[in-house]
Design a protein around this motif. Structure first.
Motif, short mmCIF file in Angstrom:
data_model
loop_
_atom_site.label_atom_id
_atom_site.label_comp_id
_atom_site.label_asym_id
_atom_site.label_seq_id
_atom_site.Cartn_x
_atom_site.Cartn_y
_atom_site.Cartn_z
N TRP A 63 0.65 -1.10 -0.09
CA TRP A 63 -0.18 0.06 -0.12
C TRP A 63 0.74 1.14 0.05
N LYS A 64 0.35 2.32 -0.81
CA LYS A 64 0.87 3.62 -0.72
C LYS A 64 -0.05 4.65 -0.42
N GLY A 65 -0.12 5.42 0.39
CA GLY A 65 -0.86 6.47 0.54
C GLY A 65 -0.05 7.95 0.18
N VAL A 66 -1.00 8.70 -0.54
CA VAL A 66 -0.22 9.95 -0.89
C VAL A 66 -1.31 11.10 -0.74
N ARG A 67 -0.72 12.41 -0.20
CA ARG A 67 -1.53 13.64 -0.02
C ARG A 67 -0.63 14.62 -1.01
N GLN A 68 -1.42 15.14 -1.81
CA GLN A 68 -1.06 16.23 -2.79
C GLN A 68 -1.91 17.84 -2.47
N SER A 70 -2.52 4.43 -10.78
CA SER A 70 -3.75 4.92 -11.76
C SER A 70 -4.86 4.74 -11.14
N ARG A 71 -5.20 3.85 -10.08
CA ARG A 71 -6.23 3.65 -9.40
C ARG A 71 -6.35 3.89 -8.06
N ASP A 72 -7.15 4.93 -7.62
CA ASP A 72 -7.30 5.20 -6.18
C ASP A 72 -8.35 4.59 -5.29
N VAL A 73 -7.83 3.63 -4.59
CA VAL A 73 -8.69 2.82 -3.94
C VAL A 73 -8.97 3.06 -2.46
N ALA A 74 -9.07 4.45 -2.21
CA ALA A 74 -9.10 4.64 -0.64
C ALA A 74 -10.48 4.46 -0.34
N PRO A 125 -11.13 1.88 3.72
CA PRO A 125 -10.72 3.15 4.77
C PRO A 125 -9.82 2.73 6.12
N GLU A 126 -9.92 1.47 6.54
CA GLU A 126 -8.85 1.06 7.33
C GLU A 126 -7.55 1.21 7.18
N VAL A 127 -7.09 1.08 5.65
CA VAL A 127 -5.90 1.34 5.51
C VAL A 127 -5.39 2.67 5.43
N VAL A 128 -6.22 3.49 4.87
CA VAL A 128 -6.33 5.09 5.16
C VAL A 128 -6.04 5.62 6.30
N GLU A 148 -4.86 3.91 8.77
CA GLU A 148 -3.60 3.60 9.39
C GLU A 148 -2.36 4.55 8.85
N ILE A 149 -2.30 4.77 7.70
CA ILE A 149 -1.44 5.42 6.94
C ILE A 149 -1.66 7.04 7.51
N LYS A 150 -2.72 7.49 7.75
CA LYS A 150 -2.91 8.96 8.14
C LYS A 150 -2.30 8.90 9.58
N ALA A 151 -2.43 7.74 10.29
CA ALA A 151 -1.82 7.94 11.68
C ALA A 151 -0.14 7.83 11.62
N VAL A 152 0.27 7.29 10.71
CA VAL A 152 1.96 7.20 10.40
C VAL A 152 2.27 8.61 10.07
#
Length: 474
Positions: free
Chosen positions: A412-417, A438-442, A446-449, A451-455
């Protein structure tokens, strides 16, 4: 010679005792670390390039290990180099964006930071940095001569390094004028050739002691300038050229494709000459040679054409972007008899891993300061899979180019722009299944998102000099 005493404290994540020769004898292996500037991973033949010839770098890969999932410290020069030198990611590191200090130089890393040069010095190594520095103006705490390097030659300032025919370079603390370079697209002294000559001279002078030679070459960063003998190798061989007129900055170039390819091949020639000298000096088997780039390939400016060369290998984004294309870089490590020739590794790593890895390889783990963000991939290099450590996550932040954050956790990779515009939404990508992001699966995870937000929240330490847009106070 400045040799700061470094606390005998291990990094947070290290590996058990290794079987490297460094731990068995009095002299550890030499290290030559070659760092290209803005070179895309796919601009090297070993990574699929078809238009640009890189035989020496390809030979390194054939005789060593090629990494397929390795990343720079940041998508632009200075913060990426800071991560490499200090072992800290950009949420903890001091330099987090490019910031020029007039009249010459960049925001300096402070004396309190322990650099890779100082770690090698603490282990009795001769050290040199030859190329582009960009981590502190001349005479500052961040001057390379104050950050663990016995010798420095090249550009202190990133902006001045935009010209390959500069009117001066730095030799240790001396400003060396180059009168044959009056200013303009050509001159008598091509800076890369001067740096090559200095590197070869330094290697000869230090052949009888363990050494760390850091070669942060400027190629292929713009401007598009190269001597005629190299340009002739590609002139007329890359199809019809569209001249670059210089209106977007940098010098005009009538044959931008040929010039760009020629610059990369000229740097590759230097890599070959370094390797030839190591063999001549009978240091080949005793020297670890590393090749990497400081970030992804450049965007459409100055005559560069990353699309033509497929420089990012189909990945999304270019230099300045937290997407894969902005940070995925080549990493090749060669050490005869220790690193398996022709091998490939899928180890997921980035620049903060370099310090713990090389301190392991030279038997110098006591020189590692506390608080590093890297793990050692020495077991990967030495073929010791049982000792291999994996990252829980890779964290990256970049206040420039609109403000960005990124976290890689396994697939998984989470990105903020566009954080400067108040956008704190996190896009989520399954890199294993969707390497082009190419495919945003956020919405589906939601549980992965979460977790990434917490990091992202945990790993960001506010910086007064480099505030993160949308998160830190203005």
């Amino acid at each position: 010679m400045r040799r700061r005493l470094i606390p005998a404290v291990l990094a947070l994540l290290t590996v058990p005792a290794l079987s490297a020769p460094a731990l068995a004898g009095e002299r550890g292996p030499n290290v030559v670390f070659i760092l290209a500037d803005d070179l895309g991973r796919a601009e090297v033949g070993a990574y699929g390039q078809e238009k640009i010839r890189t035989p020496s770098i390809d030979k390194l890969a054939a005789e060593g290990m090629k990494f397929t999932r390795f990343y720079a410290g940041s998508p632009v020069c200075a913060p990426s180099r800071c991560a490499l030198m200090t072992g800290k990611h950009s949420g903890h590191g001091f330099v987090r964006d490019n910031r020029e200090i007039k009249p010459e130089g960049q925001a300096p890393i402070p004396d309190s930071e322990v650099t890779l040069g100082e770690m090698f010095q603490a282990n009795g190594y001769a050290t040199a940095a030859i190329g582009k520095w960009g981590l502190g103006f001349p005479g500052s705490e961040g001057d390379p001569m104050n950050q663990g390097f016995d010798h420095f030659f090249g550009y202190n300032c990133q902006r001045l390094a935009h010209d390959y025919y500069p009117n001066h370079l730095w030799n240790d603390r001396e400003k060396v004028e180059l009168p044959g370079n009056p200013g303009g697209p050509t001159g008598e002294h091509y800076s890369h050739d001067l740096m090559e000559a200095d590197a070869l001279k330094w290697l000869r002078a230090h052949r009888d002691e363990p050494f760390f030679l850091f070669l942060p070459f400027t190629i292929p960063h713009l401007a598009l300038q190269v001597p005629d003998d190299s340009l002739a190798e590609y002139d007329g061989k890359l199809g019809e050229e569209v001249p670059y007129d210089g209106k977007k900055g940098y010098f005009a170039q009538a044959k931008p494709h040929a010039a760009y390819a020629a610059m990369v091949t000229r740097m590759d020639r230097t890599v070959g000459r370094v390797m030839d000298l190591l063999r001549e000096l009978k240091l080949d088997d005793e020297t670890i040679v590393v090749f990497a780039s400081d970030n992804g390939p450049t965007f459409d400016v100055g005559g560069a054409d990353s699309g033509f060369f497929k420089s990012a290998g189909g990945l999304r984004g270019l230099k300045g972007s937290a997407y894969e294309g902005g940070v995925a870089v080549p990493l090749i490590v060669r050490w005869p008899g220790r690193v398996a020739a022709g091998s490939t590794s899928d180890f997921l790593g980035y620049f903060p891993d370099v310090a713990p890895t090389f301190m392991d390889l030279i038997g110098g783990r006591d020189a590692l300061p506390a608080g590093l963000d890297g793990v050692s991939f020495a077991p990967v290099l030495l073929g010791e899979p049982a000792e291999r450590k994996e990252h829980e996550f890779l964290y990256r932040e970049f206040p420039g180019y609109g403000g960005q954050q990124a976290v890689r956790m396994g697939r998984w990779k989470g990105v903020r722009q566009d954080m400067r515009k108040g956008n704190l939404a996190i896009g989520l990508f399954n890199i294993d299944a969707d390497p082009t992001e190419s495919r945003d699966v956020a919405a589906d995870h939601p549980e992965v998102v979460a977790e990434i937000k917490a990091v992202m929240e945990r790993e960001h330490v506010p910086s007064e000099l480099f505030p993160l847009p949308g998160v830190d106070p203005k």
